[in-house]
Scaffold this active site. Structure first.
Site, PDB file in Angstrom:
ATOM      1  N   ARG A  25      -7.402 -28.439   8.619  1.00 12.90           N
ATOM      2  CA  ARG A  25      -8.378 -28.731   7.556  1.00 12.90           C
ATOM      3  C   ARG A  25      -8.281 -27.713   6.423  1.00 12.90           C
ATOM      4  NH1 ARG A  25     -13.181 -28.500  11.812  1.00 12.90           N
ATOM      5  NH2 ARG A  25     -11.450 -29.192  13.093  1.00 12.90           N
ATOM      6  N   LYS A  29      -3.477 -21.115  21.373  1.00 10.00           N
ATOM      7  CA  LYS A  29      -3.654 -22.242  22.295  1.00 10.00           C
ATOM      8  C   LYS A  29      -3.291 -21.775  23.700  1.00 10.00           C
ATOM      9  CE  LYS A  29      -2.727 -26.061  19.130  1.00 10.00           C
ATOM     10  NZ  LYS A  29      -4.046 -26.714  19.214  1.00 10.00           N
TER      11      LYS A  29
HETATM   12  N1  BES Z   1      -2.990 -29.705  15.763  1.00 12.55           N
HETATM   13  C1  BES Z   1      -4.202 -29.618  16.474  1.00 12.55           C
HETATM   14  C2  BES Z   1      -4.724 -30.966  16.961  1.00 12.55           C
HETATM   15  C3  BES Z   1      -3.884 -31.730  17.939  1.00 12.55           C
HETATM   16  C4  BES Z   1      -4.228 -31.779  19.267  1.00 12.55           C
HETATM   17  C5  BES Z   1      -2.804 -32.479  17.513  1.00 12.55           C
HETATM   18  C6  BES Z   1      -3.489 -32.535  20.151  1.00 12.55           C
HETATM   19  C7  BES Z   1      -2.053 -33.226  18.406  1.00 12.55           C
HETATM   20  C8  BES Z   1      -2.397 -33.263  19.721  1.00 12.55           C
HETATM   21  C9  BES Z   1      -5.273 -28.998  15.578  1.00 12.55           C
HETATM   22  O1  BES Z   1      -4.832 -28.065  14.656  1.00 12.55           O
HETATM   23  C10 BES Z   1      -6.234 -28.268  16.460  1.00 12.55           C
HETATM   24  O2  BES Z   1      -5.833 -27.339  17.087  1.00 12.55           O
HETATM   25  N2  BES Z   1      -7.493 -28.711  16.459  1.00 12.55           N
HETATM   26  C11 BES Z   1      -8.507 -28.092  17.246  1.00 12.55           C
HETATM   27  C12 BES Z   1      -9.744 -27.983  16.388  1.00 12.55           C
HETATM   28  C13 BES Z   1     -10.845 -27.158  17.008  1.00 12.55           C
HETATM   29  C14 BES Z   1     -10.419 -25.709  17.131  1.00 12.55           C
HETATM   30  C15 BES Z   1     -12.067 -27.277  16.144  1.00 12.55           C
HETATM   31  C16 BES Z   1      -8.785 -28.961  18.460  1.00 12.55           C
HETATM   32  O3  BES Z   1      -8.780 -30.176  18.337  1.00 12.55           O
HETATM   33  O4  BES Z   1      -8.958 -28.402  19.528  1.00 12.55           O
HETATM   34 MN    MN Z   2      -4.718 -26.096  15.481  1.00 16.13          MN
END
Ligand code: BES
Ligand code: MN
Ligand code: ZN
Length: 475
Positions: A331, A256
């Site tokens: 997922r 991230k």
């Molecule tokens: N844990 C995150 C989602 C999240 C974002 C939770 C903001 C709480 C606050 C999840 O694992 C994630 O990183 N999702 C990605 C998915 C994408 C790579 C398809 C996202 O939402 O960017």
């Molecule tokens: Mn994630």
């Protein structure tokens, strides 16, 4: 933590809250003071009013009969929170609420807002004893409220605060094993079964998704299986709750970007917290329903052996997944839990996860994104619970058409869709691992907030516990 009790009489000298309509309350004030009260309510639109009686405070909270009832409950919870702040500011230890309204939900809402609004996460502070909120006892004086109401309300408040604690605890304090241990403690305390699968057992079950996400971590994964089965359960087939127990999400090798995006990622086990803490509330209040909880747990890190974008993973049910983004890890661990859930032949599976930024982007922190293939009657019930407890649900489409976006050339599926409909493609990925009625709740928006919002505390909110508890009470 503040807890609620029934009062048998109005004792003199203590802090008193009068819960009333706009008419003159039968209690506590003169005609002259009522003129002032009326002005505060009608002209200044205040919902809480304070009279300082020097030895104690006399507080008023007004129930607006014209307001839609769910809105009114929420206004009263917020009023309760305001009053609690005042009382805590004055180092008051107890308060008595006198009910002059006709529905017991009114006084229950005020007390709920007071208790939830008094929550603090200060266990890591040196001066915690000094900083602790003073309000301990919330006494309700109402002929309509019975002991069962009080037991249930205290149970759901305690469970919500427990979920907030789990979310607020950082990963250096609470890793996957720590989360599982917390569930074990809760199970012992109130009486539900908790079995924790270790890495070896997870390997023997071939939970490839959970193991893949864990590869970059030094801490082992866990898979918690919880069961609350009272003898008088009303349902034959169990309800299964599944929760994302991702104790920290760095994104893995698809790291991230800092700043901001990673700071709150200790919250990524909020779905797991909902599951464990809902079982806690149900067991504590002895709600007659058979519920199973499953929480796969690990952190997601870019360690030496971390799974790499492009890897093909064989999941627990044999499906192969081309993992093109290690940040779509939730997922992967949830899919294994969902296919594991098949063995229970569930009546309904409800899965809670901080799954996608897309869900948060779509509706923010004011609601929960919901989608699924369970029948409309169940969805309506859930919607109603959501409105009643103000954890409102927004249904997203769940059309098969989106499955196109998850096709892979070399495996059965990819773990990412595309730039659009990210919350939905995540849900469509998950449904492939189910064979029962299924509802997915994406709590990425409301699970963790950056500033206090009424009785919802800054940081972990515990969203989902009150919703599920209300739903199961109605089974
Ligand atoms: N844990 C995150 C989602 C999240 C974002 C939770 C903001 C709480 C606050 C999840 O694992 C994630 O990183 N999702 C990605 C998915 C994408 C790579 C398809 C996202 O939402 O960017
Ligand atoms: Mn994630
Ligand atoms: Zn995540």
């Amino acid at each position: 933590m503040a807890s609620i009790r029934k009062a048998s009489s109005i004792s003199a000298g203590g802090n008193i809250v009068v819960l009333c309509y706009k008419a003159k309350p039968s209690f506590g004030i003169s005609d002259e003071e009522f003129v002032y009260l009326k002005k505060q309510i009608e002209e200044l639109k205040k919902k809480t009013i304070v009279f300082n009686r020097l030895s104690h405070q006399l507080l008023f909270v007004v129930a607006d009969q014209k307001q839609d009832k769910y809105k009114r409950y929420e206004t009263l919870r917020k009023g309760g929170n305001e009053l609690a702040a005042l009382l805590n500011g004055n180092k008051a230890t107890s308060v008595l609420i006198v009910d002059e309204t006709a529905e017991k939900e009114n006084i229950l809402s005020v007390s709920e807002g007071m208790a939830l609004g008094s929550y603090q996460f200060i266990r890591h502070r040196k001066e915690k004893e000094k900083e602790k909120n003073s309000l301990h006892d919330i006494l309700v004086y109402s002929s309509k409220v019975n002991e069962k109401d009080i037991l249930e309300l205290n149970a759901v408040i305690e469970a919500t605060c427990a979920a907030r604690d789990l979310v607020n605890e950082p990963v250096n304090v609470l890793n996957a094993e720590g989360l599982a241990e917390s569930f074990q403690k809760m199970g012992k305390q109130v009486g539900f079964k908790v079995e924790v699968f270790n890495k070896q057992k997870i390997e023997s079950l071939k939970m490839g998704g959970l193991l893949a996400v864990n590869k970059g971590s030094v801490d082992p994964p866990t898979f918690s299986v919880m069961e609350y089965k009272p003898a008088n359960a009303k349902n034959k087939k169990p309800f299964v709750l599944v929760g994302k127990g991702l104790v920290y999400d760095t994104g893995g090798l698809s790291l991230k970007p800092t700043p901001n995006s990673m700071d709150s990622m200790k919250c990524d086990m909020a779905g797991g917290a909902v599951v464990g803490c809902t079982l806690f509330a149900l067991a504590k209040a002895k709600i007659p329903v058979h519920v199973i909880g499953l929480v796969p747990s690990t952190d997601n890190r870019p360690g030496f052996n971390a799974f790499a974008p492009g890897d093909i993973i064989t999941m627990h049910d044999g499906t192969t997944v081309e993992m093109l983004n290690s940040d779509a890890e939730g997922r992967m661990i949830l899919a294994d839990a969902l296919s594991y859930a098949k063995k229970y032949e569930p009546r309904l599976v409800m899965e809670f996860s901080t799954l996608t930024g897309a869900a948060a982007a779509a509706i923010g922190a004011n609601g929960v994104v919901m989608m699924g293939n369970a029948d409309e009657k169940v969805k309506d019930k859930l919607m109603k619970s959501g409105s009643r407890v103000h954890e409102r649900l927004v249904e997203f489409p769940f059309w098969e058409d989106y499955d196109e976006l998850l096709k892979s050339d070399i495996a059965d599926m990819k773990n990412i869709g595309g730039p659009y409909a990210g919350a939905i493609t995540a849900g469509r990925f998950l449904v492939k691992f189910t064979n029962y009625p299924y509802i997915h709740f994406d709590i990425a928006g409301p699970a963790f907030i950056n500033s206090k919002d009424g009785y919802r505390s800054k940081g972990g909110t515990g969203v989902g516990v009150r919703l599920l508890f209300d739903f199961f009470k109605g089974i």
